[in-house]
Motif scaffolding. Sequence first.
Motif, PDB file in Angstrom:
ATOM      1  N   ALA A  36       0.967  -1.295   0.092  1.00 15.47           N
ATOM      2  CA  ALA A  36       0.052  -0.005  -0.060  1.00 15.47           C
ATOM      3  C   ALA A  36       0.809   1.187  -0.021  1.00 15.47           C
ATOM      4  CB  ALA A  36      -0.867  -0.161   1.388  1.00 15.47           C
ATOM      5  N   TRP A  37       1.804   1.244   0.984  1.00 15.26           N
ATOM      6  CA  TRP A  37       2.531   2.689   1.001  1.00 15.26           C
ATOM      7  C   TRP A  37       3.627   2.673  -0.073  1.00 15.26           C
ATOM      8  CZ3 TRP A  37       7.913   1.563   1.088  1.00 15.26           C
ATOM      9  CH2 TRP A  37       8.410   0.650   1.969  1.00 15.26           C
ATOM     10  N   ARG A  40       1.598   4.296  -3.035  1.00 16.73           N
ATOM     11  CA  ARG A  40       1.507   5.886  -2.610  1.00 16.73           C
ATOM     12  C   ARG A  40       2.759   6.463  -3.020  1.00 16.73           C
ATOM     13  NH1 ARG A  40      -1.226   3.653   2.458  1.00 16.73           N
ATOM     14  NH2 ARG A  40      -3.045   3.288   2.022  1.00 16.73           N
ATOM     15  N   SER A  44       4.184  10.172  -4.838  1.00 14.68           N
ATOM     16  CA  SER A  44       4.066  11.154  -3.731  1.00 14.68           C
ATOM     17  C   SER A  44       5.542  11.196  -3.678  1.00 14.68           C
ATOM     18  CB  SER A  44       3.313  10.535  -2.528  1.00 14.68           C
ATOM     19  OG  SER A  44       2.030  10.401  -2.786  1.00 14.68           O
ATOM     20  N   LEU A 179       1.981   8.438   4.688  1.00 15.19           N
ATOM     21  CA  LEU A 179       1.952   7.709   3.507  1.00 15.19           C
ATOM     22  C   LEU A 179       1.362   6.502   3.919  1.00 15.19           C
ATOM     23  CD1 LEU A 179       5.156   8.266   1.446  1.00 15.19           C
ATOM     24  CD2 LEU A 179       2.946   9.003   0.705  1.00 15.19           C
ATOM     25  N   GLY A 182      -2.350   6.628   4.442  1.00 15.31           N
ATOM     26  CA  GLY A 182      -3.046   6.896   3.404  1.00 15.31           C
ATOM     27  C   GLY A 182      -3.563   8.517   3.564  1.00 15.31           C
TER      28      GLY A 182
END
Length: 416
Positions: A36-37, A40, A44, A179, A182
């Motif tokens: 997930a991170w 991102r 980002s 991050l 989320g």
Amino acid sequence: MARVRAALYLDFDNVFSGLIKQDPDVAIRFAKEPAAWLARLTASLTVDGPRRWLVVRCYMNPGGWVPNPDPEAGQPRLYYSQFRPFFVNAGFEVIDCPRLTHTKNAADIRMVVDAVDALADPVVYEEFVIASGDSDMTPLLVRLRRSDRRTTIVSPSDAAEAFVAVADRLITSQELLELVQGEPVETDEEPPEGSSGAEVAETPVSYEQFRDLVRWRYDAATAPLNLASLAHDLRRQLGPSVDETNWFGFGGFVRGLESLGLAHAKFSNHFVWDESRHDPPESSGGSGPAPEPVGRLSALLSLPRLPKEMWPAVYRALADYAAEHHFNLTEATRWARDRLAEQGVDVSRASIAFVTRGTAFGGAPLYRQPPPVAEEIATAFADNVLNRAEAASIALTDEEAAEVRAWLGADSSGTA
């Protein structure tokens, strides 16, 4: 937009052990949800554009562990090996790095060798993301820069200045935890040199509202306006666009105000006023310039340049948060900033995060039960500052150390 060919090298032991001292819940989420991170991070906190991950490697000591922050878990240790499957499933190459000595594993050596080997690869890696707070990586960053490659550091703690200086971007522990959760990542970065600010503002309607609200408040004011209180009120009225655009592209609240061209406006550290209508604000009886040892630490350790009277207010705000909430680092810094603004004290989230990290590494983490009081936070933070100074070979006499403690509002009986 073309994606930047990127390689990620993660020193798991270093990053995880640093994060868990600051926010155990989110640190464990970091270890269990790497996919997930990583997704991102693709778009980002970039340097030259969104990333295309060609290499993602996690270097881990399979026998490593940290004390379990949950005393009721029935498991006194958290072994790093239990997180290995999550990284494998997320597409990381997991490189086992057992200890070579009593205190050192081979992760940093392997990371350096792999990164240098990548420079000779037929595929050109345009950005190297080094996730480690170990300043021993500085020569690697110098080597990558010499080869004209972009570098990003992901640091779990306050990294050494030399380490940060040779990188194109630093991702702090607070930004990393945002991050992981989320959340929108808030930064205190300055706009690019030569930018007017308005060039990067993506919400002109909100900027117009900002202009109209400020001018209305300014014209109606019968006395100097407190900058911290004004910024707090505008955040509440304008919503998330303020932080998402970093004050509409101007890099800070005061720069945003200056862009408005307010008639006869004069600024001080804490106020703005119309010199044609208002008397200058009375002196707050501040502490004056920082003593030389404090200035030295600010330059060499990035110690926030806060007036002496502000430090106790920061400690009280963090203590109040810890006493009233289940701890979350990103929420704590935001909450404390807003609480201080209500009191007319203007302190950035970055400065509050610096104190929060220092307090955790100084032995009084805010998630501790019972939570630390303001005096304990002050002592732990000052201890950490002086310990970092010693580790960086910044020589301070006993008298200078006492000056630093006094400026930081800590009991001089603390142990550094």
